[in-house]
Design a protein around this motif. Structure first.
Motif, PDB file in Angstrom:
ATOM      1  N   UNK A  32       1.087  -1.052   0.049  1.00  0.00           N
ATOM      2  CA  UNK A  32      -0.337  -0.031   0.423  1.00  0.00           C
ATOM      3  C   UNK A  32       0.967   1.212   0.054  1.00  0.00           C
ATOM      4  N   UNK A  33       1.741   1.213   0.983  1.00  0.00           N
ATOM      5  CA  UNK A  33       2.772   2.466   0.828  1.00  0.00           C
ATOM      6  C   UNK A  33       3.406   2.780  -0.571  1.00  0.00           C
ATOM      7  N   UNK A  34       3.966   1.572  -1.923  1.00  0.00           N
ATOM      8  CA  UNK A  34       4.160   2.254  -2.323  1.00  0.00           C
ATOM      9  C   UNK A  34       3.484   2.548  -3.519  1.00  0.00           C
ATOM     10  N   UNK A  35       1.742   1.932  -3.540  1.00  0.00           N
ATOM     11  CA  UNK A  35       1.382   2.831  -4.628  1.00  0.00           C
ATOM     12  C   UNK A  35       0.833   4.612  -4.113  1.00  0.00           C
ATOM     13  N   UNK A  36       1.555   4.783  -2.821  1.00  0.00           N
ATOM     14  CA  UNK A  36       1.030   6.376  -2.095  1.00  0.00           C
ATOM     15  C   UNK A  36       2.194   7.049  -2.981  1.00  0.00           C
ATOM     16  N   UNK A  37       2.089   8.603  -2.868  1.00  0.00           N
ATOM     17  CA  UNK A  37       3.522   9.306  -3.160  1.00  0.00           C
ATOM     18  C   UNK A  37       3.843   9.536  -1.810  1.00  0.00           C
ATOM     19  N   UNK A  38       4.875   9.290  -2.000  1.00  0.00           N
ATOM     20  CA  UNK A  38       5.965   9.336  -0.981  1.00  0.00           C
ATOM     21  C   UNK A  38       7.006  10.279  -1.224  1.00  0.00           C
ATOM     22  N   UNK A  39       7.688  10.840  -0.180  1.00  0.00           N
ATOM     23  CA  UNK A  39       8.228  11.851   0.199  1.00  0.00           C
ATOM     24  C   UNK A  39       9.700  11.305   0.050  1.00  0.00           C
ATOM     25  N   UNK A  40      10.972  11.623  -0.331  1.00  0.00           N
ATOM     26  CA  UNK A  40      12.258  10.995  -0.017  1.00  0.00           C
ATOM     27  C   UNK A  40      12.484  10.736   1.271  1.00  0.00           C
ATOM     28  N   UNK A  41      11.906  11.577   2.441  1.00  0.00           N
ATOM     29  CA  UNK A  41      13.006  11.230   3.881  1.00  0.00           C
ATOM     30  C   UNK A  41      11.415  10.205   4.243  1.00  0.00           C
ATOM     31  N   UNK A  42      10.598  10.071   3.829  1.00  0.00           N
ATOM     32  CA  UNK A  42       9.538   8.754   3.717  1.00  0.00           C
ATOM     33  C   UNK A  42       9.793   7.662   3.307  1.00  0.00           C
ATOM     34  N   UNK A  43      10.240   7.499   2.411  1.00  0.00           N
ATOM     35  CA  UNK A  43      10.587   6.566   1.658  1.00  0.00           C
ATOM     36  C   UNK A  43      12.338   6.223   2.893  1.00  0.00           C
ATOM     37  N   UNK A  44      13.190   6.786   2.811  1.00  0.00           N
ATOM     38  CA  UNK A  44      14.552   5.803   3.475  1.00  0.00           C
ATOM     39  C   UNK A  44      14.237   5.906   4.866  1.00  0.00           C
ATOM     40  N   UNK A  45      13.012   6.213   5.412  1.00  0.00           N
ATOM     41  CA  UNK A  45      12.499   5.862   6.708  1.00  0.00           C
ATOM     42  C   UNK A  45      12.319   4.724   6.813  1.00  0.00           C
ATOM     43  N   UNK A  46      11.049   4.018   6.151  1.00  0.00           N
ATOM     44  CA  UNK A  46      10.797   2.822   5.681  1.00  0.00           C
ATOM     45  C   UNK A  46      11.758   1.853   5.100  1.00  0.00           C
ATOM     46  N   UNK A  47      12.514   2.351   4.661  1.00  0.00           N
ATOM     47  CA  UNK A  47      13.824   1.917   4.087  1.00  0.00           C
ATOM     48  C   UNK A  47      14.661   1.029   5.245  1.00  0.00           C
ATOM     49  N   UNK A  48      14.930   1.862   6.125  1.00  0.00           N
ATOM     50  CA  UNK A  48      16.251   2.022   6.684  1.00  0.00           C
ATOM     51  C   UNK A  48      15.511   0.607   7.833  1.00  0.00           C
ATOM     52  N   UNK A  49      13.737   0.570   8.340  1.00  0.00           N
ATOM     53  CA  UNK A  49      13.030   0.113   9.171  1.00  0.00           C
ATOM     54  C   UNK A  49      12.939  -1.405   8.119  1.00  0.00           C
TER      55      UNK A  49
END
Length: 153
Positions: A32-49
């Motif tokens: 679901x997160x992939x389908x949403x428009x995410x900022x670079x900081x949000x993507x990096x936080x999720x990728x870290x987790x």
């Protein structure tokens, strides 16, 4: 930047296991997160987790707790950054808040007023009810605004 894929650890052989269900639920949240428009900081936080989870060497119960913790952290990131929540999120959250914010003080006041601290416990279900009502109304408001995704937590 793209989201890192979740690498399940031998959950294919555990079809009805809690760990396998937790992995599937986390995978749905990430999809679901992939389908949403995410900022670079949000993507990096999720990728870290996700990277922390993929690199983990924990097994069984410890891995199950880590998967649930990672899911909750990602849900919090999505709630803060793009304001979307899973179905029932506010009900779960506000039930606990209602008990601590309303129920415990009400029980203490009632116990002190009547000089019987055994009545302290009466405040807990009252706080639970208040929190559940607030949570349900916030869930209904989020559903009306289209800010919910269909994963029950």
């Amino acid at each position: 930047m793209k989201l890192i894929q979740l690498q399940p650890k031998m959950t294919d052989s555990m079809l009805d296991d809690k760990l396998a269900k937790a992995y599937r639920r986390l995978h749905k949240v990430l999809a679901i997160a992939e389908t949403k428009p995410l900022s670079e900081s949000t993507i990096s936080k999720i990728n870290e987790k996700v990277h922390e989870l993929n690199a983990s060497t924990k097994i069984n119960g410890a891995l199950y707790r880590l998967v649930n913790l990672t899911e909750n952290e990602i849900i919090t990131i999505l709630e803060q950054d793009i304001d979307i929540v899973p179905v029932g999120h506010y009900s779960k959250k506000w039930t606990a808040v209602g008990i601590t914010l309303y129920g415990i003080p009400f029980g203490i006041i009632l116990g002190l007023f009547t000089h019987n601290m055994g009545l302290f416990a009466i405040g807990l279900p009252i706080g639970l009810g208040i929190g559940a009502l607030i949570g349900r109304s916030k869930d209904a408001q989020a559903a009306a605004q289209g800010r919910q995704y269909d994963i029950a937590i």
